[in-house]
Write an enzyme that holds these catalytic residues in place. Sequence first.
Site, short mmCIF file in Angstrom:
data_model
loop_
_atom_site.label_atom_id
_atom_site.label_comp_id
_atom_site.label_asym_id
_atom_site.label_seq_id
_atom_site.Cartn_x
_atom_site.Cartn_y
_atom_site.Cartn_z
CE1 TYR A 1 -42.55 27.15 -37.47
CE2 TYR A 1 -40.92 28.04 -35.98
CZ TYR A 1 -41.63 26.97 -36.47
OH TYR A 1 -41.40 25.72 -35.96
NE ARG B 1 -47.54 31.99 -20.21
CZ ARG B 1 -48.58 32.79 -19.97
NH1 ARG B 1 -49.00 32.97 -18.73
NH2 ARG B 1 -49.19 33.41 -20.96
N1 LIG Z 1 -40.33 21.35 -36.27
C1 LIG Z 1 -41.63 21.44 -36.17
O1 LIG Z 1 -42.41 20.89 -36.98
C2 LIG Z 1 -42.21 22.21 -35.02
C3 LIG Z 1 -43.58 22.09 -34.70
C4 LIG Z 1 -44.04 22.80 -33.61
C5 LIG Z 1 -43.19 23.61 -32.89
N2 LIG Z 1 -41.86 23.74 -33.24
C6 LIG Z 1 -40.93 24.64 -32.50
O2 LIG Z 1 -41.00 24.32 -31.12
C7 LIG Z 1 -41.39 25.47 -30.38
C8 LIG Z 1 -42.19 25.05 -29.15
O3 LIG Z 1 -43.35 24.36 -29.51
P1 LIG Z 1 -44.81 25.02 -29.42
O4 LIG Z 1 -44.72 26.47 -29.60
O5 LIG Z 1 -45.66 24.22 -30.36
O6 LIG Z 1 -45.31 24.62 -27.97
P2 LIG Z 1 -44.77 24.84 -26.46
O7 LIG Z 1 -43.58 25.72 -26.42
O8 LIG Z 1 -44.70 23.50 -25.85
O9 LIG Z 1 -46.02 25.55 -25.82
C9 LIG Z 1 -46.36 26.86 -26.14
C10 LIG Z 1 -47.71 27.15 -25.44
O10 LIG Z 1 -47.54 27.00 -24.03
C11 LIG Z 1 -47.80 28.24 -23.37
N3 LIG Z 1 -46.77 28.38 -22.32
C12 LIG Z 1 -45.48 28.76 -22.46
N4 LIG Z 1 -44.84 28.73 -21.29
C13 LIG Z 1 -45.73 28.32 -20.37
C14 LIG Z 1 -45.67 28.12 -18.97
N5 LIG Z 1 -44.54 28.31 -18.30
N6 LIG Z 1 -46.80 27.69 -18.33
C15 LIG Z 1 -47.95 27.48 -19.02
N7 LIG Z 1 -48.07 27.67 -20.35
C16 LIG Z 1 -46.97 28.09 -21.04
C17 LIG Z 1 -47.70 29.31 -24.43
O11 LIG Z 1 -48.57 30.39 -24.16
P3 LIG Z 1 -48.00 31.90 -23.96
O12 LIG Z 1 -47.30 32.29 -25.22
O13 LIG Z 1 -49.24 32.67 -23.68
O14 LIG Z 1 -47.08 31.83 -22.76
C18 LIG Z 1 -48.16 28.55 -25.69
O15 LIG Z 1 -49.58 28.53 -25.74
C19 LIG Z 1 -42.19 26.29 -31.41
O16 LIG Z 1 -42.40 27.62 -30.99
C20 LIG Z 1 -41.30 26.12 -32.62
O17 LIG Z 1 -40.16 26.96 -32.53
C21 LIG Z 1 -41.36 23.03 -34.28
#
Ligand SMILES: NC(=O)c1ccc[n+]([C@@H]2O[C@H](COP(=O)([O-])OP(=O)(O)OC[C@H]3O[C@@H](n4cnc5c(N)ncnc54)[C@H](OP(=O)(O)O)[C@@H]3O)[C@@H](O)[C@H]2O)c1
Length: 269
Positions: A51, A234
Amino acid sequence: MPAHVPAVTLPGGRMPEVGFGTWRLRGDQARLAVREALAVGYRHIDTATMYGNEGEIGQALADSGVDRSDVFLTTKVRPSDVGRERVVLRRSLRALGTDYLNLWLVHWPPPRRADRHQLWNELLAIKAEGYVRDVGVSNFSLPEIDELTRSTGQAPAVNQIDWGPVRYDANVLAGHAERGIAVEGYSGLKNTRLGDPVLAKIAAAHGVTAAQVVLRWHLEHDVTVIPKSANPDRIAANFDLFGFRLTAEEVSRIDNLAASRPRGSRWGG
Ligand SMILES: NC(=O)c1ccc[n+]([C@@H]2O[C@H](COP(=O)([O-])OP(=O)(O)OC[C@H]3O[C@@H](n4cnc5c(N)ncnc54)[C@H](OP(=O)(O)O)[C@@H]3O)[C@@H](O)[C@H]2O)c1
């Protein structure tokens, strides 16, 4: 650690079931978002070497005044770093401003079986030396986990996988539970249609948002969840999950959102 936040017991310590995801947060945005998350109560931060934000997270931790011992820190090693594990670990520790990690994950399975074994053996050795409290994997299927466990006698503490209502598969949760492996779900918000009428109805019944329902649904299944947001409102809302609970019937209506999924879960056997 706030007493009202549920935590999973891992061999090396307790992991808060709500953490802050940091993928795609870079530079000042990462530093400010993590500082905000710590200010509203998150005590679990998820990052990865890939990251490129470990330095900003370390800075946010230092600025926050929160004790290192109160924060659960996860980072991940890339499969391409096989053979360089100690160099990568030293860099992560320095950037994060700490002398240990709570959890170190293999970010995804190296394609070669020999590399999978070497990486896992090295992580176990580093854990035995005390630099890491727990070691685990991410994006591993249950057969891939069984192969690691057979080769070393030691199962990962955690598997961090793509999860959410449309990914729900009871067999995957049962398979991890049987092996004593905690499931951490990622991208649960991103991969959910938050306007779905099932979620909207449940959200209205509790006076919360559909996003909060999705996050709470993870907790009802004892799945750790790590929502990412760059937006202070959020960030706060995603941690405000402890004033309501879903009924068993609501949980099962959300589970059923997976029924329309065209293929089985890729994490099972
Ligand atoms: N191990 C792996 O391979 C892997 C892969 C992917 C992710 N991850 C980890 O998991 C974490 C979470 O996954 P992710 O970042 O892919 O997706 P997520 O947390 O499910 O979704 C993030 C998205 O949702 C939006 N969001 C956040 N809160 C919200 C709410 N209350 N209402 C509406 N939209 C909202 C965010 O936009 P805004 O920022 O504009 O709020 C962003 O676009 C990552 O950040 C990372 O640490 C790990």
